[in-house]
Design an enzyme around this catalytic site. Sequence first.
Site, PDB file in Angstrom:
ATOM      1  N   TYR A 185      31.231  25.761 127.939  1.00  8.44           N
ATOM      2  CA  TYR A 185      32.312  26.661 127.534  1.00  8.44           C
ATOM      3  C   TYR A 185      33.310  25.992 126.599  1.00  8.44           C
ATOM      4  O   TYR A 185      34.037  26.661 125.873  1.00  8.44           O
ATOM      5  CB  TYR A 185      33.061  27.190 128.760  1.00  8.44           C
ATOM      6  CG  TYR A 185      32.267  28.138 129.622  1.00  8.44           C
ATOM      7  CD1 TYR A 185      31.023  28.625 129.228  1.00  8.44           C
ATOM      8  CD2 TYR A 185      32.749  28.549 130.854  1.00  8.44           C
ATOM      9  CE1 TYR A 185      30.293  29.475 130.023  1.00  8.44           C
ATOM     10  CE2 TYR A 185      32.034  29.413 131.666  1.00  8.44           C
ATOM     11  CZ  TYR A 185      30.808  29.869 131.247  1.00  8.44           C
ATOM     12  OH  TYR A 185      30.087  30.717 132.043  1.00  8.44           O
ATOM     13  N   ASP A 189      30.235  34.091 141.402  1.00  8.34           N
ATOM     14  CA  ASP A 189      30.199  35.551 141.355  1.00  8.34           C
ATOM     15  C   ASP A 189      29.106  36.105 142.260  1.00  8.34           C
ATOM     16  O   ASP A 189      29.291  37.128 142.923  1.00  8.34           O
ATOM     17  CB  ASP A 189      29.975  36.031 139.922  1.00  8.34           C
ATOM     18  CG  ASP A 189      31.253  36.023 139.104  1.00  8.34           C
ATOM     19  OD1 ASP A 189      32.333  35.785 139.691  1.00  8.34           O
ATOM     20  OD2 ASP A 189      31.191  36.261 137.892  1.00  8.34           O
ATOM     21  N   ASP A 229      18.491  27.117 139.836  1.00 12.16           N
ATOM     22  CA  ASP A 229      17.679  28.311 140.044  1.00 12.16           C
ATOM     23  C   ASP A 229      17.346  28.496 141.523  1.00 12.16           C
ATOM     24  O   ASP A 229      17.377  29.611 142.052  1.00 12.16           O
ATOM     25  CB  ASP A 229      16.404  28.286 139.190  1.00 12.16           C
ATOM     26  CG  ASP A 229      15.739  26.922 139.155  1.00 12.16           C
ATOM     27  OD1 ASP A 229      16.275  25.962 139.741  1.00 12.16           O
ATOM     28  OD2 ASP A 229      14.674  26.810 138.521  1.00 12.16           O
ATOM     29  N   ASP A 247      30.425  29.371 137.429  1.00 12.03           N
ATOM     30  CA  ASP A 247      30.830  30.720 137.048  1.00 12.03           C
ATOM     31  C   ASP A 247      29.842  31.737 137.597  1.00 12.03           C
ATOM     32  O   ASP A 247      30.214  32.757 138.197  1.00 12.03           O
ATOM     33  CB  ASP A 247      30.903  30.797 135.519  1.00 12.03           C
ATOM     34  CG  ASP A 247      31.575  32.061 135.023  1.00 12.03           C
ATOM     35  OD1 ASP A 247      32.002  32.888 135.856  1.00 12.03           O
ATOM     36  OD2 ASP A 247      31.672  32.230 133.797  1.00 12.03           O
ATOM     37  N   LYS A 276      20.787  20.947 137.069  1.00  7.84           N
ATOM     38  CA  LYS A 276      19.469  21.250 136.487  1.00  7.84           C
ATOM     39  C   LYS A 276      18.899  19.940 135.949  1.00  7.84           C
ATOM     40  O   LYS A 276      18.544  19.800 134.775  1.00  7.84           O
ATOM     41  CB  LYS A 276      19.614  22.303 135.380  1.00  7.84           C
ATOM     42  CG  LYS A 276      18.283  22.889 134.893  1.00  7.84           C
ATOM     43  CD  LYS A 276      17.528  23.648 135.955  1.00  7.84           C
ATOM     44  CE  LYS A 276      16.271  24.281 135.354  1.00  7.84           C
ATOM     45  NZ  LYS A 276      15.397  24.865 136.399  1.00  7.84           N
TER      46      LYS A 276
END
Length: 356
Positions: free
Chosen positions: A143, A252, A224, A248, A192
């Site tokens: 980001y 959620d 994942d 993020d 990851k």
Amino acid sequence: MKTYKIALLKGDGIGPEIVESAVRVLEAVGKKRNISFVFTPYLIGGSAIDSCGEPLPKATIEGCLQADSVLLGAVGGPKWDTLPGHLRPEKALLGIRAAMGLFTNLRPAKLYPALKGECPLREDIVAKGFDMTIVRELTGGIYFGERGYREGKYGEEAYDTESYSRMEIERIVRVAFETARKRRKKLTSIDKANVLETSRLWRKIVHEIAEEYPDVEVADMLVDNAAMQLVRNPSQFDVVVTSNMFGDILSDEASQITGSIGMLPSASLSQGKRGLYEPIHGSAPDIAGQNKANPIATVLSAAMMLLYAFDEEEASEDIVKAVDKVLELGLRTADLAHGAPALGTKEMTDKIIENL
């Protein structure tokens, strides 16, 4: 009597209503625990744009930096959707985080026994319950990396760059370990590392710092798999630490399996005690000013403030227990009532205060 200075960023939509609820609860628990508060409101978001032409006025930044902590409602709404990016209300959130040096986001996700019927997961999963805290790095990663457009192999292409320094990873990982020590002493690090170099550095540093916390159980998990495990067996998680983008997304997802986004608080923290506390839901302009908003997420954000910013553990626990009691009594706001009789924002706040 201890006194704390709190900057209030009420913002837009339902923001003013839910912040006012939190203020009322803080004042009530303050009387019980011999704590006083000085509340000072400042403009942010759309309300700031309407008043002074920018989403994050200098006076707001200065006020937040001078306060002991900050309580935020919500920003944004369709009224400002056509503005250019640098003038959008949401731009204020990135700005205030940067100005306050907020690099840690703590987002609890808990399934309240009284709300098990709201959880979308299978009954056998719901029966186990879950209570986790996601620790998300907030100021690094993709980001905030280099980005742009260029001519690529297939013509015009866009790119965003993920990068993390040792310092950025070390400081967020230490927050996660300290958080785990205050809970069930179990930490899951999400990365990851089978693909990304940033994740390989992340995992290396997690293992290094783990040696300083032999009392905390540590596990690595690929992002994942983590997304699957959150809906397959969420009870396995206690504290989860991860990067900005992964956090993020996963936070959620975790919020949705609790059954109501209107119940979830969050804290954004810096190196010191000062932080910014806010509900994770949006400004809900469609119900603004109608006494329909659920104030619980903001009230619980205030409870987090008492705990993390002020070390007022007993006062924080008072609020959490009061919310638990209200839910156990079957009291609901419209978002949880499903057509049954519902309490308004003010009435739900009254009930929380009655049960302190």
